[in-house]
Design an enzyme around this catalytic site. Sequence first.
Site: not given
Ligand code: PBG
Length: 329
Positions: A196, A254
């Site tokens: 991520k 992601k």
């Molecule tokens: C946070 C989380 C995020 C997303 C999913 N879980 C945002 C972040 O890491 O700040 C993003 C998903 C999206 O942008 O569609 N745990």
Amino acid sequence: MFPIRRNRRLRTNEVIRGLVRETIITPNDFLVPLFVVEGHNIKEEIASMPNYYRYSLDLLKEEVKLLWSLGLKSVLLFVKVEDDLKDNKGTEALNPNGLMQRAIKTVKEVCPDMLVMTDVALDPFSSYGHDGIIENGKIINDATVEVLAEMSISHAEAGANFVAPSDMMDGRILGIREALDQSNFLDTGIMSYSAKYASAFYGPFRDALDSAPVDLQNVPKDKKTYQMDFANREEAIRETEMDINEGADVVMVKPGLSYLDIVRDIRNSFDIPIAVYQVSGEYAMLKAASEKGWLDHDAVMLEQITSIKRAGADIIASYFAKDVVKLLS
Ligand code: PBG
């Protein structure tokens, strides 16, 4: 060799193209993210995500039934937490009667076979908008992992099939797996957000949950000390390998489109199901361009989703899931 071999023969018409097509999208490919809020009769559109909504539990029921009828059989739950319930340690995340726990039960009540995955991270519950506990201006790893493990047990108790830790703390997959096993949740799976990246594509999601890092002294402005540097490729392999060794059932990359090289690297390196999250900013970009009449929404959507699967995704988490399935039927 030309002219003996003419590749265009296999593109002559739709029938032959259909016969040789390598990547087919079906409803089974999708995991549908859902945003849940407290209240009654609420279906509010997210400003930066046109045609995507937050639902109160009563309307969540209708949405889940609709998804099932479309053949969409897996959901990924996120909750928007009221400000006065947020603190540094995400205490509310462990409330057995919290919004997430009730959301899991609500989905299972109306649709027992719906596969329920839950977001496991502190940020929606954190007064600072971070995925970890903050001490002296730093995100502390191991104490955060303990909360994530308890949170996972709480979700499993409520009926979640899979927990999906999206935080990027080190060692959390092992911590969660051991905690689940000790509580005898042997069949509860873990979908790990393994690679991520610290991405600006998450903006609209943070609007949806009001979960952006707050602008305060001694609170990190971004998530770069735990989410990955988007310049890195080898690191994604290391992260993924560790999560597999710690017990992840599914690994995830992601965001999606800008990271398909990583998806293919992981596909070529490991034999494990891969999920790809096409994130909120990717959704917002296509909505905005098509509203302006600059892109053909449905055609680009299908092309993007197909590219994600072609790159190696087994599971696609996408805000377009419903649109795609309707288009294909
Ligand atoms: C946070 C989380 C995020 C997303 C999913 N879980 C945002 C972040 O890491 O700040 C993003 C998903 C999206 O942008 O569609 N745990």
